[in-house]
Design an enzyme around this catalytic site. Structure first.
Site, PDB file in Angstrom:
ATOM      1  N   ASP A  81     -11.333  -5.808  10.402  1.00  0.00           N
ATOM      2  CA  ASP A  81     -11.133  -4.358  10.394  1.00  0.00           C
ATOM      3  C   ASP A  81     -10.180  -4.045   9.239  1.00  0.00           C
ATOM      4  OD1 ASP A  81     -10.455  -1.736  10.891  1.00  0.00           O
ATOM      5  OD2 ASP A  81      -9.364  -2.151  12.740  1.00  0.00           O
ATOM      6  N   SER A  82     -10.739  -4.101   8.044  1.00  0.00           N
ATOM      7  CA  SER A  82      -9.894  -3.994   6.857  1.00  0.00           C
ATOM      8  C   SER A  82     -10.180  -2.711   6.090  1.00  0.00           C
ATOM      9  CB  SER A  82     -10.186  -5.176   5.929  1.00  0.00           C
ATOM     10  OG  SER A  82     -11.431  -5.000   5.290  1.00  0.00           O
ATOM     11  N   THR A  83      -9.390  -2.468   5.054  1.00  0.00           N
ATOM     12  CA  THR A  83      -9.727  -1.438   4.078  1.00  0.00           C
ATOM     13  C   THR A  83     -10.929  -1.924   3.264  1.00  0.00           C
ATOM     14  OG1 THR A  83      -8.061  -2.437   2.645  1.00  0.00           O
ATOM     15  CG2 THR A  83      -7.374  -0.522   3.931  1.00  0.00           C
ATOM     16  N   ASP A  84     -11.382  -1.105   2.331  1.00  0.00           N
ATOM     17  CA  ASP A  84     -12.542  -1.462   1.515  1.00  0.00           C
ATOM     18  C   ASP A  84     -12.203  -2.606   0.545  1.00  0.00           C
ATOM     19  OD1 ASP A  84     -14.237   0.420   2.708  1.00  0.00           O
ATOM     20  OD2 ASP A  84     -13.375   2.020   1.506  1.00  0.00           O
TER      21      ASP A  84
ATOM     22  N   HIS B 279     -13.751   2.543  15.886  1.00  0.00           N
ATOM     23  CA  HIS B 279     -13.193   1.448  16.686  1.00  0.00           C
ATOM     24  C   HIS B 279     -14.165   0.951  17.750  1.00  0.00           C
ATOM     25  CE1 HIS B 279      -9.182   2.905  15.026  1.00  0.00           C
ATOM     26  NE2 HIS B 279      -9.374   1.691  14.554  1.00  0.00           N
TER      27      HIS B 279
ATOM     28  N   GLY C 285      -4.479 -12.510   6.470  1.00  0.00           N
ATOM     29  CA  GLY C 285      -5.565 -12.894   7.367  1.00  0.00           C
ATOM     30  C   GLY C 285      -6.325 -14.115   6.886  1.00  0.00           C
TER      31      GLY C 285
ATOM     32  N   ASP D 279      -3.303  -0.715  13.002  1.00  0.00           N
ATOM     33  CA  ASP D 279      -3.063   0.524  13.766  1.00  0.00           C
ATOM     34  C   ASP D 279      -3.235   0.305  15.267  1.00  0.00           C
ATOM     35  OD1 ASP D 279      -5.886   0.683  14.232  1.00  0.00           O
ATOM     36  OD2 ASP D 279      -6.156   1.801  12.374  1.00  0.00           O
TER      37      ASP D 279
ATOM     38  N   GLN E 253       0.817  -1.196   0.000  1.00  0.00           N
ATOM     39  CA  GLN E 253       0.000   0.000   0.000  1.00  0.00           C
ATOM     40  C   GLN E 253       0.866   1.268   0.000  1.00  0.00           C
ATOM     41  OE1 GLN E 253      -3.755  -1.516   2.597  1.00  0.00           O
ATOM     42  NE2 GLN E 253      -1.866  -1.533   3.754  1.00  0.00           N
TER      43      GLN E 253
ATOM     44  N   PRO F  84      -5.817  -5.060  -1.471  1.00  0.00           N
ATOM     45  CA  PRO F  84      -5.435  -6.198  -0.622  1.00  0.00           C
ATOM     46  C   PRO F  84      -6.592  -6.826   0.153  1.00  0.00           C
ATOM     47  CG  PRO F  84      -4.096  -4.243  -0.098  1.00  0.00           C
ATOM     48  CD  PRO F  84      -5.054  -3.839  -1.167  1.00  0.00           C
TER      49      PRO F  84
END
Lengths: 274, 274
Positions: free
Chosen positions: B153-156, B62, B137, B86, B31, B160
């Protein structure tokens, strides 16, 4: 060449919409009004640099400022809308089959633009039960009464709408309501400006027995987190079920929109004590 | 001279934040990562042009991805977080006093940036119960089990994270859960991309007996209207009350965040039948 309209949410945050063209630009006696045709949100009404309503997401705001107070009343007949010159709130009020709907907007330019270019909002004006008054909502409320529901659908509390968030106005509202009457008001974003909701909640709590803030997701307004407040001397509970078409509001949302995030509840000291 | 970062929400909508300075810019194997210091939102993590988390409003995301599934479980002990490098989700999970929290993120650069610059998120990593795994994952879930709660809890679902929204992954998730286990996943904005929530809801409904979408107001994400989904073979109900500090989540919001606007319910065909 691309054209963008940017709204300044704060001095350090802005939101941009790509526009196809400017449909109209009117400097009225009260406000600087732009109507844009945008790519993603259709027709977009901007007053004094602030997006008021867009064709794509106006349904959220108008349903949420109207249906909660209207369904709280057992049989709302005479309705007053202060502001709301675009006609969107009146359109939603008509779904409740009232006897009379009076829209008092200070700026005839908004009404005329909507009639000419935004039929999806102004179609309410072709209904005989809807009466338009061009004038000051504060003065109107002082001189008229007999309302079951009063909806304050104004711009934010700077400029012409400032007086609509003051105790003197709220006192006048109460006198103009019938017994069991209910008011609703938009109170801005509690994310950037929690003081607007707090101010309205605190003042209304001195005047009405029951006061309830509630929220909606409105993508084109700053932060997307938007607040409203309802107030009445009768308990604020759902007295009728929605028997009409909606796109955002549901019976469940009547109560769940009142569940405030903790930081707002704490800031406003509105923990359901009112 | 002013510096602004703009996120393109669509090709016709963008959102801008004024930045003080760039703290770091890392091109990892996976990324393109920027960390900015901004005026209004504090430290702001941007991955591939998309805001992931900001110091000012990260608590909303969160808390809402963690507390609903964690409070659905009667006694969550072993927790898996997929993505979430994070550390923010792990920080919230620790409020439930679990035995073990495993964070599996594919990109060590996110973990390192957070450890170095975002202590408000990464402070969870100083707790002995939290274990970090740098890896895929999907592969991790296929090889490990015994989890009470799994938080995705991922990106869209582009780049990836694409595989985290597919049936093969959801099947593997189910096998890795203990009886009564629960998963939660962020599903993007149902205003611009309802297909993301619908896809997750439809696939999870084939695998789990109970599936519930829910929403939160997240000002720095596109439209501010953000969706999550929980799934389990046990009924999704509040089994414990929150006995810890939160800034957004409340016990009331557990259920009221599940009240979806009508256009989302209809699009997703998720009228509480699951």
């Amino acid at each position: 060449m691309e054209y963008w309209f940017y709204e300044e949410h704060t001095e350090n945050v802005r939101w941009g919409l790509r526009i196809k063209n400017e449909i109209a630009h009117v400097k009225s006696d009260f406000q600087d009004i732009h109507l844009f045709e945008t790519y993603d949100f259709g027709k977009t009404l901007v007053i004094d640099g602030t997006i008021q309503t867009t064709e794509r997401d106006e349904f959220i705001y108008h349903e949420m400022i109207v249906h909660p107070p209207m369904l709280t009343h057992p049989s709302p007949r005479k309705i007053l809308i202060i502001g709301g010159g675009d006609g969107g709130a009146a359109r939603e009020v008509l779904k409740h089959d009232p006897q009379e709907v009076i829209v008092v907007d200070i700026d005839s330019a908004v009404i005329e633009l909507s009639k000419k270019h935004m039929k999806f909002l102004s179609k309410a004006y072709s209904d005989d039960r809807v009466k338009i008054v061009v004038g000051d909502g504060i003065e109107y409320v002082k001189k008229h009464d007999g309302f079951d529901v009063i909806i304050i659908d104004s711009t934010d509390p700077v400029g012409p709408a400032e007086g609509l968030f003051k105790k003197e106005f709220y006192d006048a509202l109460k006198k103009s309501l019938n017994d069991g009457g209910i008011i609703s008001q938009q109170c801005g974003t509690p994310f950037y400006h929690p003081e607007e909701l707090k101010n309205a909640y605190d003042l209304l709590s001195k005047i009405f027995k029951f006061v309830k803030p509630y929220l909606a997701h409105i993508p084109t307004y700053p932060s997307g987190m938007w607040s409203f407040v309802m107030a009445s001397d009768d308990e604020l509970k759902l007295r009728r079920v929605p028997e009409f078409e909606t796109k955002y509001f549901t019976e469940e949302l009547y109560y769940s929109s009142m569940s405030l995030p903790k930081f707002i509840k704490e800031y406003c000291h509105c923990n359901g004590d009112k």
